[in-house]
Design a protein around this motif. Structure first.
Motif, PDB file in Angstrom:
ATOM      1  N   PHE A   1       6.051 -33.220  10.176  1.00  0.00           N
ATOM      2  CA  PHE A   1       7.145 -33.894  10.854  1.00  0.00           C
ATOM      3  C   PHE A   1       7.104 -35.349  10.388  1.00  0.00           C
ATOM      4  O   PHE A   1       7.476 -35.631   9.256  1.00  0.00           O
ATOM      5  N   TYR A   2       6.640 -36.278  11.187  1.00  0.00           N
ATOM      6  CA  TYR A   2       6.204 -37.541  10.592  1.00  0.00           C
ATOM      7  C   TYR A   2       4.955 -37.224   9.770  1.00  0.00           C
ATOM      8  O   TYR A   2       4.174 -36.329  10.115  1.00  0.00           O
TER       9      TYR A   2
ATOM     10  N   PHE B   1       9.334 -23.740  10.643  1.00  0.00           N
ATOM     11  CA  PHE B   1       8.832 -25.060  10.253  1.00  0.00           C
ATOM     12  C   PHE B   1       7.309 -24.995  10.236  1.00  0.00           C
ATOM     13  O   PHE B   1       6.700 -24.247  11.006  1.00  0.00           O
TER      14      PHE B   1
ATOM     15  N   ASN C   1      10.897 -27.319   5.147  1.00  0.00           N
ATOM     16  CA  ASN C   1      10.237 -28.590   5.434  1.00  0.00           C
ATOM     17  C   ASN C   1      11.324 -29.632   5.679  1.00  0.00           C
ATOM     18  O   ASN C   1      12.047 -29.997   4.745  1.00  0.00           O
TER      19      ASN C   1
ATOM     20  N   THR D   1       3.994 -30.546  20.436  1.00  0.00           N
ATOM     21  CA  THR D   1       4.050 -29.098  20.287  1.00  0.00           C
ATOM     22  C   THR D   1       3.893 -28.355  21.613  1.00  0.00           C
ATOM     23  O   THR D   1       4.507 -27.310  21.824  1.00  0.00           O
TER      24      THR D   1
ATOM     25  N   ARG E   1      18.855 -36.752  10.513  1.00  0.00           N
ATOM     26  CA  ARG E   1      18.626 -35.563  11.334  1.00  0.00           C
ATOM     27  C   ARG E   1      19.811 -34.603  11.236  1.00  0.00           C
ATOM     28  O   ARG E   1      19.631 -33.387  11.113  1.00  0.00           O
TER      29      ARG E   1
ATOM     30  N   ALA F   1       4.610 -35.037  17.163  1.00  0.00           N
ATOM     31  CA  ALA F   1       5.120 -33.700  17.437  1.00  0.00           C
ATOM     32  C   ALA F   1       4.492 -33.207  18.737  1.00  0.00           C
ATOM     33  O   ALA F   1       3.309 -32.881  18.765  1.00  0.00           O
TER      34      ALA F   1
ATOM     35  N   ILE G   1      11.673 -36.267  16.942  1.00  0.00           N
ATOM     36  CA  ILE G   1      11.263 -34.919  16.556  1.00  0.00           C
ATOM     37  C   ILE G   1      11.683 -33.905  17.615  1.00  0.00           C
ATOM     38  O   ILE G   1      12.092 -32.780  17.290  1.00  0.00           O
TER      39      ILE G   1
ATOM     40  N   TYR H   1      11.607 -33.011   6.341  1.00  0.00           N
ATOM     41  CA  TYR H   1      11.697 -34.407   5.923  1.00  0.00           C
ATOM     42  C   TYR H   1      11.028 -34.755   4.603  1.00  0.00           C
ATOM     43  O   TYR H   1      11.236 -35.847   4.087  1.00  0.00           O
TER      44      TYR H   1
ATOM     45  N   PRO I   1      12.897 -39.821   9.843  1.00  0.00           N
ATOM     46  CA  PRO I   1      13.310 -39.029  11.008  1.00  0.00           C
ATOM     47  C   PRO I   1      14.022 -39.839  12.083  1.00  0.00           C
ATOM     48  O   PRO I   1      14.646 -39.249  12.982  1.00  0.00           O
TER      49      PRO I   1
END
Length: 420
Positions: free
Chosen positions: A215-216, A211, A147, A303, A190, A301, A249, A149, A184
């Motif tokens: 993220f945030y 992961f 993880n 993705t 980072r 994120a 990110i 953050y 972040p």
């Protein structure tokens, strides 16, 4: 470190011999097993991900509680690995950095509290090192789950170990939603979290780095994630704070991928995000869903981009909804993700909500032992789907209504190697 050799049951040993898998560190065991079989038998083997998450945060799956002896912890871990073999799985995804701490002797971060009850206290053994060895001995792949953050599930820095980097660098920390996070938006953060995670890649023959969806942080009503100072300093040139956050990110993912390739090129890099990138009502490229969270807008994120750009080796969206669920229908999200993965270098696996099966608080569909099996049947219609990962180990052990047993009976009759 413990040196006790574990003993497999006769049945577990037989299953291991049949299902030894070609994995980075487990290739020798797999090769030996395959050499004993006929060419026709080898051709019958399928390639698909059959994985299970082992969550350590808050002692969710393992260790069962804090303060167990090293032998007790190791015995429990081996039980999870043996069960994975019995279920004809081929991969375990072990959470080794749950809250900016470590389940290995890290020079960057303290020992995890989940082991001894005291963050920073040496547990007397190397859990990650032993997990890799024991997994590979069973022909299982071991993916280390980090993880990036999350610091703590509380807001008091004084509760952290004195050596914790968050205490040495309070300027790195944001308090939000009753928890502590690294910011972040800070380049120093980072760089640090990458060094901390890549240390494990350097030390161990990991088959994968993993992961999840954090993220945030997930949005909390009436609260703001306070990164204004960082945005004012580093966000020039971006049209919005949201674009800047997504870029932060993106950099983490791209740089982490490059670091893994540099240190151990055979190690895969995968991410298991929340299952909705964006709803179609927000973006025509989005899925036919009405989810309350969209990773692009709420977790910053992107993705879909990571898949299309080929930054990651696999993506495992958490499609934790039943077929027919109105806001996020498994049967609609699966083909959307298949389309995203089509033509890319990124493998698509599907995260499955085993934990919901038989939970009386869940919708009626989850009271049916066949719901999960239907997911796998549906996925066979989409060749981009290369396997499934089940959340999580404790639920595989309990298997309240036999949903996992039915998956095994319906779909895992033959051994499987992980996808190339």
């Amino acid at each position: 470190m413990l040196h006790r050799k574990s003993r497999l049951s006769r049945r577990a040993f037989a299953v291991t011999a049949l299902s030894a898998l070609v994995a980075g560190g487990g290739a020798m065991a797999a090769g030996a097993a395959m050499a004993d079989g006929s060419e026709r038998d080898r051709r019958r083997w399928t390639r698909e991900m059959r994985g299970v998450w082992i969550a350590t945060v808050a002692n969710r799956d393992w260790p069962s509680k804090q303060g167990l002896t090293a032998k007790e912890q190791c015995d429990e871990l081996i039980s999870h690995l043996d069960r994975a073999v019995e279920r004809r799985l081929n991969t375990v995804i072990l959470q080794v950095r749950p809250t900016a701490d470590a389940l290995w002797p890290s020079p960057y971060e303290p020992w995890s509290q989940v082991l001894t009850g005291t963050q920073g206290k040496d547990p007397g053994w190397d859990p990650l090192g032993r997990a890799v060895a024991e997994a590979h001995a069973r022909g299982l792949q071991l993916h280390a789950w980090f993880n990036p953050y999350r610091i703590a599930n509380h807001t008091d820095p004084a509760k952290l170990a004195e050596s914790h980097p968050a205490r040495k660098h309070p300027e790195w920390v944001v308090t939000y939603g009753g928890k502590l996070y690294y910011n972040p938006g800070l380049p120093d953060v980072r760089a640090f979290v990458q060094r901390a995670m890549l240390d494990a890649v350097e030390r161990y023959p990991l088959d994968g780095v993993h992961f999840d969806d954090y993220f945030y942080p997930y949005p909390v009503a009436d609260q703001a994630f306070d990164d204004t100072e960082a945005y004012n300093r580093y966000g020039t040139g971006f049209a919005s704070r949201a674009d800047w956050r997504r870029d932060n990110i993106d950099k983490l993912v791209d740089e982490m991928a490059a670091g893994i390739r540099r240190i151990r090129p055979s190690t895969q890099f995968g991410i298991s995000p929340f299952g909705v990138w964006r709803n179609a009502a927000t973006d025509p490229l989005g899925s036919d869903s009405r989810a309350g969270v969209e990773t692009y807008d709420d977790l910053y994120a992107d993705t879909r981009k990571w898949v299309r750009e080929g930054w990651i080796d696999y993506i495992c969206p958490q499609l934790y909804w039943n077929i027919g669920f109105a806001a996020a229908d498994y049967a609609k999200l699966l083909p959307w993700w298949a389309e995203v993965a089509r033509g890319s270098r990124t493998q698509l696996y599907v995260g499955e909500a085993l934990y919901k099966a038989g939970d009386p608080a869940q919708p009626e569909a989850w009271q049916d032992p066949a719901e999960l099996s239907r997911h796998l049947t549906l996925a066979k219609q989409y060749p981009e789907t290369r396997g499934h990962v089940f959340f999580a180990a404790k639920d595989s052990a309990a298997d309240r209504i036999g949903a996992m047993a039915q998956v095994v009976a319906d779909h895992y009759g033959r051994p499987a190697m992980t996808p190339r």
